[in-house]
Design a protein around this motif. Structure first.
Motif, PDB file in Angstrom:
ATOM      1  N   GLU A  81       0.810  -1.227   0.000  1.00  0.00           N
ATOM      2  CA  GLU A  81       0.000   0.000   0.000  1.00  0.00           C
ATOM      3  C   GLU A  81       0.836   1.266   0.000  1.00  0.00           C
ATOM      4  OE1 GLU A  81       0.582  -0.969   4.418  1.00  0.00           O
ATOM      5  OE2 GLU A  81       0.353  -2.057   2.526  1.00  0.00           O
ATOM      6  N   ALA A  82       2.164   1.144   0.062  1.00  0.00           N
ATOM      7  CA  ALA A  82       3.028   2.332   0.107  1.00  0.00           C
ATOM      8  C   ALA A  82       3.191   2.892  -1.296  1.00  0.00           C
ATOM      9  CB  ALA A  82       4.389   1.980   0.703  1.00  0.00           C
ATOM     10  N   ASN A  83       2.163   3.585  -1.738  1.00  0.00           N
ATOM     11  CA  ASN A  83       2.192   4.201  -3.069  1.00  0.00           C
ATOM     12  C   ASN A  83       1.533   5.564  -2.987  1.00  0.00           C
ATOM     13  OD1 ASN A  83      -0.776   4.017  -3.946  1.00  0.00           O
ATOM     14  ND2 ASN A  83      -0.338   1.900  -3.359  1.00  0.00           N
ATOM     15  N   PRO A  84       1.698   6.402  -4.025  1.00  0.00           N
ATOM     16  CA  PRO A  84       1.240   7.796  -3.950  1.00  0.00           C
ATOM     17  C   PRO A  84      -0.253   7.977  -3.730  1.00  0.00           C
ATOM     18  CG  PRO A  84       2.808   7.511  -5.742  1.00  0.00           C
ATOM     19  CD  PRO A  84       2.470   6.136  -5.247  1.00  0.00           C
ATOM     20  N   SER A  85      -1.055   6.969  -3.996  1.00  0.00           N
ATOM     21  CA  SER A  85      -2.503   7.149  -3.909  1.00  0.00           C
ATOM     22  C   SER A  85      -3.095   6.646  -2.595  1.00  0.00           C
ATOM     23  CB  SER A  85      -3.186   6.431  -5.082  1.00  0.00           C
ATOM     24  OG  SER A  85      -2.935   5.036  -5.022  1.00  0.00           O
ATOM     25  N   THR A  86      -2.261   6.197  -1.687  1.00  0.00           N
ATOM     26  CA  THR A  86      -2.747   5.568  -0.466  1.00  0.00           C
ATOM     27  C   THR A  86      -2.297   6.331   0.774  1.00  0.00           C
ATOM     28  OG1 THR A  86      -2.609   3.413  -1.541  1.00  0.00           O
ATOM     29  CG2 THR A  86      -2.824   3.406   0.848  1.00  0.00           C
ATOM     30  N   ILE A  87      -3.186   6.458   1.733  1.00  0.00           N
ATOM     31  CA  ILE A  87      -2.821   7.011   3.037  1.00  0.00           C
ATOM     32  C   ILE A  87      -2.353   5.850   3.900  1.00  0.00           C
ATOM     33  CG2 ILE A  87      -3.651   8.172   5.106  1.00  0.00           C
ATOM     34  CD1 ILE A  87      -5.630   9.664   3.388  1.00  0.00           C
ATOM     35  N   VAL A  88      -1.120   5.911   4.358  1.00  0.00           N
ATOM     36  CA  VAL A  88      -0.545   4.793   5.097  1.00  0.00           C
ATOM     37  C   VAL A  88      -0.986   4.811   6.554  1.00  0.00           C
ATOM     38  CG1 VAL A  88       1.461   4.717   3.582  1.00  0.00           C
ATOM     39  CG2 VAL A  88       1.546   6.071   5.678  1.00  0.00           C
ATOM     40  N   THR A  89      -0.790   3.670   7.211  1.00  0.00           N
ATOM     41  CA  THR A  89      -1.082   3.531   8.634  1.00  0.00           C
ATOM     42  C   THR A  89       0.167   2.992   9.330  1.00  0.00           C
ATOM     43  OG1 THR A  89      -1.821   1.223   8.521  1.00  0.00           O
ATOM     44  CG2 THR A  89      -3.456   2.937   8.020  1.00  0.00           C
ATOM     45  N   ALA A  90       0.094   2.833  10.635  1.00  0.00           N
ATOM     46  CA  ALA A  90       1.225   2.296  11.374  1.00  0.00           C
ATOM     47  C   ALA A  90       1.600   0.903  10.882  1.00  0.00           C
ATOM     48  CB  ALA A  90       0.906   2.256  12.870  1.00  0.00           C
ATOM     49  N   LYS A  91       0.627   0.152  10.387  1.00  0.00           N
ATOM     50  CA  LYS A  91       0.902  -1.213   9.940  1.00  0.00           C
ATOM     51  C   LYS A  91       1.695  -1.248   8.633  1.00  0.00           C
ATOM     52  CE  LYS A  91      -2.775  -3.524  12.476  1.00  0.00           C
ATOM     53  NZ  LYS A  91      -3.952  -4.436  12.436  1.00  0.00           N
ATOM     54  N   THR A  92       1.870  -0.086   8.002  1.00  0.00           N
ATOM     55  CA  THR A  92       2.752  -0.021   6.837  1.00  0.00           C
ATOM     56  C   THR A  92       4.192  -0.306   7.242  1.00  0.00           C
ATOM     57  OG1 THR A  92       1.274   1.586   5.780  1.00  0.00           O
ATOM     58  CG2 THR A  92       3.519   1.466   4.926  1.00  0.00           C
ATOM     59  N   ASP A  93       4.542  -0.047   8.496  1.00  0.00           N
ATOM     60  CA  ASP A  93       5.888  -0.350   9.005  1.00  0.00           C
ATOM     61  C   ASP A  93       6.066  -1.833   9.337  1.00  0.00           C
ATOM     62  OD1 ASP A  93       6.962   2.190   8.822  1.00  0.00           O
ATOM     63  OD2 ASP A  93       6.466   2.748  10.882  1.00  0.00           O
ATOM     64  N   ILE A  94       4.969  -2.533   9.562  1.00  0.00           N
ATOM     65  CA  ILE A  94       5.063  -3.946   9.949  1.00  0.00           C
ATOM     66  C   ILE A  94       5.527  -4.800   8.773  1.00  0.00           C
ATOM     67  CG2 ILE A  94       3.757  -5.943  10.774  1.00  0.00           C
ATOM     68  CD1 ILE A  94       4.330  -3.780  12.889  1.00  0.00           C
ATOM     69  N   PHE A  95       5.078  -4.479   7.576  1.00  0.00           N
ATOM     70  CA  PHE A  95       5.433  -5.275   6.401  1.00  0.00           C
ATOM     71  C   PHE A  95       6.949  -5.326   6.178  1.00  0.00           C
ATOM     72  CE2 PHE A  95       5.873  -6.471   2.005  1.00  0.00           C
ATOM     73  CZ  PHE A  95       4.820  -7.351   1.771  1.00  0.00           C
ATOM     74  N   PRO A  96       7.643  -4.179   6.069  1.00  0.00           N
ATOM     75  CA  PRO A  96       9.098  -4.269   5.891  1.00  0.00           C
ATOM     76  C   PRO A  96       9.813  -4.862   7.103  1.00  0.00           C
ATOM     77  CG  PRO A  96       8.444  -1.989   6.243  1.00  0.00           C
ATOM     78  CD  PRO A  96       7.183  -2.778   6.040  1.00  0.00           C
ATOM     79  N   THR A  97       9.229  -4.705   8.290  1.00  0.00           N
ATOM     80  CA  THR A  97       9.828  -5.322   9.474  1.00  0.00           C
ATOM     81  C   THR A  97       9.794  -6.843   9.356  1.00  0.00           C
ATOM     82  OG1 THR A  97       9.203  -3.441  10.869  1.00  0.00           O
ATOM     83  CG2 THR A  97       9.704  -5.513  11.991  1.00  0.00           C
ATOM     84  N   ALA A  98       8.692  -7.380   8.838  1.00  0.00           N
ATOM     85  CA  ALA A  98       8.582  -8.827   8.646  1.00  0.00           C
ATOM     86  C   ALA A  98       9.597  -9.315   7.614  1.00  0.00           C
ATOM     87  CB  ALA A  98       7.162  -9.189   8.222  1.00  0.00           C
ATOM     88  N   ILE A  99       9.811  -8.538   6.559  1.00  0.00           N
ATOM     89  CA  ILE A  99      10.834  -8.898   5.570  1.00  0.00           C
ATOM     90  C   ILE A  99      12.208  -8.906   6.222  1.00  0.00           C
ATOM     91  CG2 ILE A  99      12.030  -8.121   3.479  1.00  0.00           C
ATOM     92  CD1 ILE A  99       9.388  -7.219   2.363  1.00  0.00           C
ATOM     93  N   LEU A 100      12.469  -7.891   7.047  1.00  0.00           N
ATOM     94  CA  LEU A 100      13.757  -7.802   7.734  1.00  0.00           C
ATOM     95  C   LEU A 100      13.980  -9.002   8.654  1.00  0.00           C
ATOM     96  CD1 LEU A 100      16.313  -6.128   8.425  1.00  0.00           C
ATOM     97  CD2 LEU A 100      14.967  -5.051  10.235  1.00  0.00           C
ATOM     98  N   ILE A 101      12.936  -9.418   9.366  1.00  0.00           N
ATOM     99  CA  ILE A 101      13.056 -10.577  10.242  1.00  0.00           C
ATOM    100  C   ILE A 101      13.464 -11.807   9.434  1.00  0.00           C
ATOM    101  CG2 ILE A 101      11.821 -12.147  11.783  1.00  0.00           C
ATOM    102  CD1 ILE A 101       9.993  -9.786  12.525  1.00  0.00           C
ATOM    103  N   HIS A 102      12.810 -12.006   8.299  1.00  0.00           N
ATOM    104  CA  HIS A 102      13.124 -13.161   7.462  1.00  0.00           C
ATOM    105  C   HIS A 102      14.546 -13.067   6.923  1.00  0.00           C
ATOM    106  CE1 HIS A 102      12.817 -16.123   4.189  1.00  0.00           C
ATOM    107  NE2 HIS A 102      11.784 -16.619   4.848  1.00  0.00           N
TER     108      HIS A 102
END
Length: 300
Positions: A213-234
């Motif tokens: 959802e991190a694109n110019p047309s979307t208003i992000v939420t705190a959970k936008t940070d969770i996705f890259p954090t999960a990638i980092l964990i992996h």
């Protein structure tokens, strides 16, 4: 030596070692460059035995749209200035203008970024990974409680110390969520931030980590940070990005359209796979929040 003067055309070539600027009432001199962030070029600056990292807005961003780019740069500076002191956040000390060119002065951390360590072949144990991720999640819990989303969680924006501590920096892509209360920020200058710029604009974070959802047309939420954090964990636990591809653009396409390839590695709890899988949900509302992810990993 006289303080460097940058002319009305913003001559970025004068931003070089020897230029002087005043930070928090004290005169500093620029030394060598430390690198470039998402929107800025970073210098080492000294005053006596005090050392800081000073980031100036990149010329290409300034020339693209002077009003918007400078406002966004200042917004990121004021967000970082207004955050509470936290061992997992690289401290920001001041922001200002050197004859037309905006800068932000930060703590100088003398350790390589996590990205540089990974490029040199860093492999960490599950115990080390667990400690580092819990440190990062503590930071996310703190900033999310204020309505701040970092957006660009990536090894390039993280320092990892010898004690496995993780420290987050570079707030260039950060923004406020819709429920953020500006009056809660400690720096009164934050009241001057243009609230029209608190949307995500056109910064999407690093390719291969940015949430769908991190694109110019979307208003992000705190959970936008969770996705890259999960990638980092992996990446830390298993050594690879779960959306592995040859190019960043291809990884980002996989993030939007495909399911991740989640691994099991000897020595890593099998339950971690479920935690990562939830964090990588395409729909933000299906992801856990930072506190929930913290508790899940703390139990492993």
């Amino acid at each position: 030596m006289a303080i460097a003067r940058i002319n009305s055309d913003q001559d970025f070539s004068k931003l070089k070692p020897g230029a002087r600027l005043r930070i928090s009432g004290r005169l500093f001199e620029l030394q060598g460059t430390l690198g470039e962030g998402a929107m800025g070029k970073i210098f080492r600056a000294t005053s006596g035995n005090i050392e800081l990292a000073v980031k100036f807005i990149l010329e290409k961003f300034y020339l693209a749209n002077q009003t918007t780019s400078q406002a966004r740069f200042r917004r990121s500076a004021l967000i970082s200035l207004s955050l509470p002191a936290h061992r997992g956040i690289v401290a920001t000390f001041d922001e200002g203008v050197l004859d037309g060119i905006r800068f932000v002065a930060m703590e100088l951390v003398k350790t390589p970024t996590l990205q540089k360590q990974l490029e040199k072949g860093l492999r960490v144990s599950w115990r080390q990974t667990r400690r580092s991720i819990l440190e990062l999640l503590e930071v996310l819990i703190t900033i999310h409680s204020l309505g701040v989303t970092h957006i660009d969680i990536h090894p390039t924006n993280l320092f990892r110390t010898e004690g496995d501590e993780i420290r987050l920096f570079d707030w260039s892509a950060s923004c406020l969520t819709v429920d953020a209360q500006v009056q809660d920020f400690k720096d009164p200058r934050f009241m001057q931030v243009n609230r029209n710029l608190t949307r995500h604009d056109d910064v999407v974070g690093h390719m291969g980590y940015a949430a769908p959802e991190a694109n110019p047309s979307t208003i992000v939420t705190a959970k936008t940070d969770i996705f890259p954090t999960a990638i980092l964990i992996h990446r830390l636990a298993h050594g690879v990005n779960p959306f592995k591809a040859a190019r960043g653009e291809d990884i980002q396409k996989k993030i939007r359209t495909e399911e991740p390839l989640l691994l099991n590695t000897p020595g890593v709890p099998r339950k971690l796979k479920d935690i990562i899988s939830q964090g990588l949900s395409k729909r933000p509302e299906q992801r856990q929040n930072a506190m929930e992810m913290y508790m899940q990993i703390a139990r492993l």
